[in-house]
Design a protein around this motif. Structure first.
Motif, short mmCIF file in Angstrom:
data_model
loop_
_atom_site.label_atom_id
_atom_site.label_comp_id
_atom_site.label_asym_id
_atom_site.label_seq_id
_atom_site.Cartn_x
_atom_site.Cartn_y
_atom_site.Cartn_z
N PRO A 16 0.95 -1.13 0.12
CA PRO A 16 -0.06 -0.05 -0.08
C PRO A 16 0.95 1.42 0.00
O PRO A 16 1.99 1.42 0.76
N ARG A 17 0.43 2.13 -0.81
CA ARG A 17 1.20 3.31 -1.01
C ARG A 17 0.82 4.28 0.18
O ARG A 17 -0.35 4.25 0.63
N GLN A 19 -0.87 7.35 1.91
CA GLN A 19 -1.77 8.20 1.37
C GLN A 19 -1.45 9.53 1.13
O GLN A 19 -1.91 10.01 0.26
N PHE A 197 -21.46 2.47 6.84
CA PHE A 197 -20.23 2.03 7.19
C PHE A 197 -20.08 2.35 8.66
O PHE A 197 -19.01 1.69 9.07
N HIS A 215 -13.52 7.24 11.38
CA HIS A 215 -14.67 7.10 10.48
C HIS A 215 -15.49 8.57 10.40
O HIS A 215 -15.83 9.16 9.29
N PRO A 218 -12.26 12.10 9.63
CA PRO A 218 -11.76 12.17 8.20
C PRO A 218 -13.19 12.94 7.40
O PRO A 218 -12.84 13.38 6.22
N ASN A 219 -14.46 12.31 7.61
CA ASN A 219 -15.37 12.71 6.40
C ASN A 219 -16.19 13.93 7.05
O ASN A 219 -17.04 14.59 6.26
N LEU A 299 -7.75 16.13 0.04
CA LEU A 299 -7.88 15.14 1.09
C LEU A 299 -9.17 14.36 1.05
O LEU A 299 -9.48 13.24 1.61
N PRO A 301 -10.84 11.74 -1.48
CA PRO A 301 -10.43 10.87 -2.32
C PRO A 301 -11.63 10.85 -3.77
O PRO A 301 -10.92 10.11 -4.79
N ARG A 302 -12.54 11.18 -3.45
CA ARG A 302 -13.70 11.04 -4.48
C ARG A 302 -13.17 12.08 -5.75
O ARG A 302 -13.56 12.03 -6.95
N ASN B 116 -16.38 3.31 3.93
CA ASN B 116 -16.02 4.48 4.19
C ASN B 116 -15.12 5.18 3.04
O ASN B 116 -14.24 4.46 2.62
N PRO B 117 -15.66 6.32 2.41
CA PRO B 117 -15.13 6.81 0.91
C PRO B 117 -13.83 7.22 1.37
O PRO B 117 -13.12 7.58 0.35
N ARG B 118 -13.30 7.60 2.55
CA ARG B 118 -11.94 7.91 2.55
C ARG B 118 -11.05 6.89 3.19
O ARG B 118 -9.89 7.20 3.41
N MET B 119 -11.26 5.69 3.03
CA MET B 119 -10.42 4.85 3.29
C MET B 119 -10.09 3.73 2.04
O MET B 119 -10.92 3.38 1.05
N THR B 120 -8.87 3.38 1.74
CA THR B 120 -8.54 2.51 0.86
C THR B 120 -9.14 0.94 1.07
O THR B 120 -9.26 0.80 2.18
N ARG B 123 -7.41 -0.94 3.62
CA ARG B 123 -7.64 -0.33 5.18
C ARG B 123 -8.95 -0.99 5.34
O ARG B 123 -9.22 -1.20 6.82
N PHE B 157 -5.82 -3.76 -6.68
CA PHE B 157 -6.83 -2.94 -6.19
C PHE B 157 -6.78 -2.21 -4.73
O PHE B 157 -7.57 -1.58 -4.57
N ASN B 159 -4.80 -0.48 -3.25
CA ASN B 159 -4.85 1.06 -2.80
C ASN B 159 -5.81 1.80 -3.35
O ASN B 159 -5.75 2.99 -3.29
N TYR B 161 -9.81 3.47 -3.99
CA TYR B 161 -10.94 3.76 -3.12
C TYR B 161 -12.30 3.28 -3.33
O TYR B 161 -12.32 3.15 -4.64
#
Lengths: 306, 353
Positions: A16-17, A19, A197, A215, A218-219, A299, A301-302, B116-120, B123, B157, B159, B161
């Motif tokens: 994993p890279r 973030q 989630f 959770h 970050p959101n 920050l 990812p979408r 969670n949209p902010r986690m890979t 994770r 995949f 990494n 989101y």
């Protein structure tokens, strides 16, 4: 198709890279953010390193050189007492930026904490939100006057005249400007808490504190970012208002807000004196705004990689 | 599942639910006083045997999902008993539940919202491992890759989101997360409802495949009767917070006993047009009563085509008219068997095909 095996790229799976590298990549691709960051860096450098080069004492009074326009000796001109405006701008910038950033940080931490606690823990919600309403309903100016009257001397003796006022002003601005953040954050947390989630994390057994840090926080970053960037501006302005009322820093101690208010008396004769501090405040706020905008995008990812 | 043999009386139930109730209070008025409760789940009892799939069907709003979540103690239940492997979890606090969480997991309905949209992906799948194991970073990574292989996700995949995946792939991520701690019991809360038909089959096949490989036990919640027929060994039918019928799959689909089940099954389209034309549909009239104010007597009496006077007074108990086939209906109570020529005769649908 969903599970059609991907084209033969069965390289050894990469670990994993980090973030934050992705975040930095995205931030770099946001031109406004990059410009804002560069400009903010320039302002910081000028304000904190500039006095080493421009060595005129901002409090030195040269009464014969008063009310001068821009010249080589005084690039920004001089004020009604003959003090060099550039030197005062640089010295004032140090204080204004420090007050803006720390007061914003304090109100952000306070607002986020109260917002998250109120949104996440049902039992705290009523009490904390009534407290927020209470603060919103308080007439701020009289409150500031009372606080400053009560604590100024104690703090002055503890931290010295300027340090004491600095602590007092940061504290006062911090505890009177967290309510908007708290309300916005609470609303977002209430909505997030019902997302599946979060339920999934609960079914895993994630305890509340990690639920919040992993959770929830970050959101809700986007609204926090926005109120942070706006908060700097209002902190700088509030500080100048306090100084104007004679409750902030001493009158010969330059801050951007102080310079602005001092020059309003000479607005008709010497309009450039209002322009310098006004421009400094607006450009700082603008660059911080752009930085916050870019950071918020980076920050998320979408949005990242679009 | 191809084996239906294990459907009836396996050695011992893995999950035992007894009289589970989940009421949500309603507050109203200036003082926010409690004025009533939504009885989302109102006295549900069933067993789930090890290795089987129990389908839980019913129309929307009948309390299926609430039931599944209450069993996993995502809610604090109002009353009742939940035993998993003989271990009572109905009354435990969340802290005491935590070490028991790995045994029971959940696959959620909306694969978009449940990640969670902010986690890979790495994770997300690794979160249960972070919480319950002390694996090293490399071991954790190997386990994550193993899980991704198990659900058919490309390792590259890891990494990415969630928003970069299709619905079916997201559901696979959710399944991998549920599998991470080697659970015995998984509640699948409408895992296919939000997916395309073509993807539904893939996900259901994956779930069946995983069941065979890891010996999983499912509670499969769905409103898709044909999918439940495909995957479930036994089926429970819920109506307004109660289980009205519980039977082995073939018995339930072949000869439903409860009028509500009969109505539900008559709504499933028949592929053969000749049969379809001659088939009798039972159209239920009216709406589901509010779970905040259920009718007196049988919950279904307001819409039942075969309702008798007693149905409006006395709540029917669960009976076992056929071995292993339970139904809560006065029609199958020897004391209240309707006399010939009563109101029921008109609408009596054929039982069986």
């Amino acid at each position: 198709m969903t599970d059609a095996p991907m084209i033969e790229t069965m390289e050894i799976a990469r670990p994993p890279r980090n973030q934050w590298l992705d975040v930095w990549d995205q931030f770099r691709s946001h031109r406004g953010a990059l410009l804002g960051a560069a400009f903010f860096a320039v302002i910081l450098a000028a304000v904190f390193l500039g006095p080493l080069i421009w060595q005129i004492d901002p409090t030195y009074i040269d009464i014969r050189a008063r009310n001068q326009g821009p010249s080589l000796a005084h690039p920004f001109g001089t004020d009604q007492l003959g003090r060099d405006t550039l030197a005062r701008m640089l010295a004032g910038g140090q204080v204004s930026l420090a007050v803006g950033l720390t007061a914003m940080g304090l109100s952000l931490v306070l607002g986020t904490l109260i917002g998250v606690l109120a949104g996440y823990f049902r039992r705290l919600d009523g009490a904390l939100m009534r407290l927020t309403d209470l603060f919103l309903a308080l007439p701020l100016l009289p409150l500031l006057l009372v606080i400053i009257m009560l604590f100024r001397d104690a703090l002055r003796s503890a931290f010295g005249p300027e340090g004491g006022i600095f602590v007092l002003i940061v504290f006062v601005i911090g505890i009177t400007s967290w309510m908007q953040t708290a309300r916005i954050v609470r609303g977002d947390v209430l909505a997030l808490k019902e997302q599946e989630f979060v339920l999934a994390a609960r079914s895993i057994g994630t305890p509340s504190r990690r639920m919040i840090t992993r959770h929830i926080l970050p959101n809700v970053l986007s609204p926090i970012m926005v109120s942070a960037t706006l908060g700097i501006a209002s902190a700088i302005i509030t500080e100048s208002a306090l100084s104007f009322l004679g409750l902030g820093f001493p009158s010969d101690f330059p801050t951007w807000g102080r310079l602005l208010f001092d020059s309003t008396d000479y607005l008709q004769q010497y309009p450039e004196r209002v322009i310098w501090p006004g421009l400094a405040i607006s450009l700082t706020v603008l660059s911080v705004n752009y930085m916050g905008d870019g950071l918020r995008d980076a920050l998320d990812p979408r949005i990242r990689g679009r | 599942m191809s084996e239906t043999a294990m459907s009836d009386r396996s050695p011992r139930p893995l999950v035992e639910i007894r009289d589970l109730r989940m009421h949500f209070p309603i507050h109203a008025g200036v003082l926010r006083r409690r004025v009533g409760a939504v009885r989302a789940v109102d006295g549900v009892s069933f067993d789930i045997h090890e290795g089987e799939t129990l389908g839980l069907v019913g129309e929307s709003g009948c309390g299926k999902s609430t039931c599944g979540r209450a069993i996993l103690r995502l809610y604090d239940i109002t009353s009742g008993s939940i035993r998993i492997e003989g271990d009572e979890i109905g009354t435990l606090g969340q802290d005491a539940l935590r070490p028991r969480r790995p045994r029971m997991q959940m696959v959620f309905q909306d694969p978009q919202a449940s990640l969670n949209p902010r986690m890979t992906v790495a994770r997300i799948i690794g979160e249960p491992l972070d919480e319950h194991t002390t694996l090293s970073r490399a071991e954790k990574r190997d386990r994550i890759y193993e899980l991704m292989d198990a659900v058919g996700l490309n390792r590259n995949f890891a990494n990415r989101y969630p928003h970069q995946f299709s619905g079916g792939q997201r559901q696979r991520i959710g399944i991998a997360r549920a599998l991470a701690l080697n659970p015995k019991f998984i509640v699948c809360d409408e895992p296919i409802a939000a997916l395309d038909v073509s993807i539904q089959a893939q996900v259901v096949n994956l779930l069946e495949d995983l069941q065979d490989r890891f010996g999983l036990t499912y509670l499969f919640i769905s409103h898709d009767l044909s999918m439940v027929r495909h995957i479930a060994d036994r089926v429970a039918v819920m109506y307004l917070g109660r289980v009205v019928e519980l039977a082995p799959r073939d018995s339930l689909y072949g000869a439903p006993l409860h009028p509500y089940t009969q109505a539900l099954l008559s709504a499933v389209p028949e592929p053969d047009p000749d049969l379809e034309a001659s088939r009798r549909h039972i159209i239920l009239k009216g709406d589901v009563p509010s779970p905040a104010n259920p009718p007196e007597g049988c919950n279904f009496c307001t819409r039942c085509p075969q309702a008798m006077p007693i149905c409006h007074r006395i709540d029917p108990e669960m009976r076992e008219p056929r071995p292993g086939h339970f139904a809560a209906c006065h029609l199958h109570d020897p004391d209240h068997i309707p006399t010939a020529g009563s109101t029921a005769a008109n609408d009596q649908p054929q039982q069986g095909e």
